[in-house]
Design a protein around this motif. Structure first.
Motif, short mmCIF file in Angstrom:
data_model
loop_
_atom_site.label_atom_id
_atom_site.label_comp_id
_atom_site.label_asym_id
_atom_site.label_seq_id
_atom_site.Cartn_x
_atom_site.Cartn_y
_atom_site.Cartn_z
N UNK A 42 0.90 -1.17 -0.01
CA UNK A 42 0.00 0.07 0.03
C UNK A 42 0.96 1.10 0.00
N UNK A 43 1.93 1.35 0.89
CA UNK A 43 2.83 2.48 1.14
C UNK A 43 3.53 2.58 -0.33
N UNK A 44 3.92 1.57 -1.07
CA UNK A 44 4.68 2.00 -2.27
C UNK A 44 3.66 2.32 -3.25
N UNK A 87 -2.18 3.66 9.82
CA UNK A 87 -0.76 3.66 9.71
C UNK A 87 -0.01 2.40 9.60
N UNK A 88 -0.81 1.27 10.27
CA UNK A 88 -0.01 -0.13 10.51
C UNK A 88 -0.41 -0.88 9.21
N UNK A 89 -1.22 -0.35 8.16
CA UNK A 89 -1.44 -1.04 7.04
C UNK A 89 -0.46 -0.71 5.87
N UNK A 90 0.60 -0.08 6.07
CA UNK A 90 1.40 0.43 5.30
C UNK A 90 2.22 -0.48 4.29
N UNK A 91 2.48 -1.73 4.97
CA UNK A 91 3.28 -2.90 4.51
C UNK A 91 2.26 -3.80 3.93
#
Length: 328
Positions: A118-120, A152-156
Motif C-alpha cells: 500500500x505504501x509503495x 498507519x499499520x496497514x502501510x506494508x
C-alpha cells in the motif's frame, strides 16, 4: 455563484475520438471502418464543482475521461486546461499537467499493482515525479492514508489483503499524492457494495471541500450522480443530448433518453411501484450511427426530420441544454 462568475478550469471543444477497425462484409473481405466513440462534444468544468457525465455503457463517457487525462489522443477538437490545449504543452508543462490532473479508476483491484505494498502504491506518483526525499514521501503517504481513513499499520500490506472499499480508498490516496486540481473519477464506486459506495462518496465530498478539488464524475448510476454532482451532462452514442444543473435535470428532464434513464432508477420503497415504459430497439453501432438524431432509432417521438437532421444542442434557459427537435 453564476457560471459567469466562476472560473473555467477545463473546456472540451468539439471533441472527437475515433478508432479505426476492420469489419468483415458478406464476401469475407475486411473493410476499414471507424468507431465514433466520441463524436463532437463540448462542455466546461468549473473550478471546485463536480460535473457528472452519465449514460449507458458504450456512450463514450469513459473515452472522454481518458482523453482528458491524455490516455487517449483526440481525433479532432481541443481540450483546454486553464485556457491552453492539453496536447500543446512542452515536456515541463506536461509533467505539471500529470501532477494536476489525476484519475481514479473503476476497478480498485486491477488498478493496483499486486506486487506493491500500500505504501509503495501511494508513493509511486511521487517517485515518478521525483518529489521529496524518501522520508518526506513516507510522511506524505502516512498523511494520505489518514486522510482517506486507513490506519498507519496497514502501510506494508498488499492489495489482496484489503476489501474493495479499502482498495478504492488506496486509489483515492494515490490520486491525491501530487496535490492535483482535477480528478477524473471513472465510475469509482460501481464495483462496490451499496453501503460502501456511500462511504466512498462521502469521503470524496469531504476531500473536495478540504483540498478545493474539482471532479469529473463518470457514472451510469443516476442515484449516485444526484447525490454528488452539481451539474450533469447526459451522453448517448458519442453525443451530448442534455446538460443542466442536477436539480433542474431531475425536476425537468427534457430529452426522451434522459426521461428513460430517470424511469429506470429504482424506488427505494417496496410498497411503491413505478410505471415504466422500456425503450424499444437496440443502441445503434458507433461504426454506423444514424444519419440524424443519434437517438431516433429508439425514440417514441421520432419523426422524418429526426431521422435526417441532427438536432443542435439548444439552450432552453438557465443553462439547460437539450439536443432534440421536439424542444427546438
Amino acid at each position: 455563484m453564476s457560471e459567469e462568475q466562476r472560473s473555467v478550469l477545463l473546456s472540451v471543444r468539439d471533441l472527437k475520438v475515433h478508432y479505426p477497425v476492420k469489419v468483415k462484409n458478406k464476401g469475407f473481405m475486411a473493410q476499414k471502418k471507424v468507431v465514433k466513440a466520441v463524436d463532437g462534444i463540448s462542455f466546461d468544468i468549473y473550478e471546485g464543482e463536480t460535473l457528472g457525465l452519465v449514460g449507458e455503457s458504450g456512450c463514450g463517457k469513459s473515452t472522454t475521461g481518458r482523453a482528458i487525462v491524455r490516455l487517449n489522443r483526440p481525433t479532432e477538437g481541443q481540450i483546454l486546461y486553464q485556457g491552453q490545449d492539453l496536447f500543446g504543452y512542452d515536456k515541463k508543462g506536461s509533467e505539471r499537467l500529470n501532477r494536476e490532473i489525476q484519475i481514479i479508476f473503476q476497478d480498485p483491484y486491477s488498478s493496483l499493482d499486486p506486487r506493491f505494498t500500500v505504501g509503495r502504491s501511494i508513493a509511486e506518483p511521487m517517485v515518478v515525479h521525483k518529489w521529496g526525499t524518501k522520508k518526506e514521501r513516507y510522511d506524505r503517504v502516512i498523511q494520505l492514508m489518514q486522510e482517506v481513513g486507513l490506519r498507519e499499520d496497514l502501510y506494508n500490506r498488499y492489495p489482496h489483503e484489503f476489501s474493495g472499499g479499502q482498495r478504492q480508498r488506496i486509489g483515492v490516496a494515490r490520486a491525491l499524492a501530487l496535490n492535483p486540481k482535477l480528478l477524473v473519477c471513472d465510475e469509482p464506486v460501481s464495483a462496490l457494495d451499496v453501503s460502501i459506495q456511500a462511504q466512498i462518496l462521502n469521503l470524496m465530498q469531504e476531500l473536495q471541500q478540504r483540498f478545493g478539488l474539482t471532479y469529473l464524475f463518470i457514472s451510469h448510476n443516476l442515484s449516485v450522480v444526484e447525490h454528488i454532482c452539481d451539474r450533469i451532462v447526459v451522453m448517448y452514442l458519442g453525443h451530448i443530448v442534455e446538460q443542466a444543473s442536477t436539480d433542474e435535470l431531475f425536476q425537468n428532464p427534457l430529452h426522451p433518453y434522459t426521461q428513460a434513464l430517470m424511469n429506470a432508477v429504482p424506488i427505494p420503497d417496496p410498497d411503491q411501484r413505478k410505471e415504466r415504459e422500456p425503450l424499444g430497439g437496440d443502441v445503434p453501432s458507433p461504426v454506423n450511427p444514424p444519419e440524424g438524431c443519434p437517438f431516433c432509432t429508439r425514440c417514441p417521438n421520432a419523426t422524418d426530420r429526426c431521422r435526417k437532421e441532427r438536432p443542435a444542442l439548444t439552450d432552453m434557459g438557465g443553462g439547460h441544454l437539450v439536443s432534440c427537435h421536439y424542444h427546438a
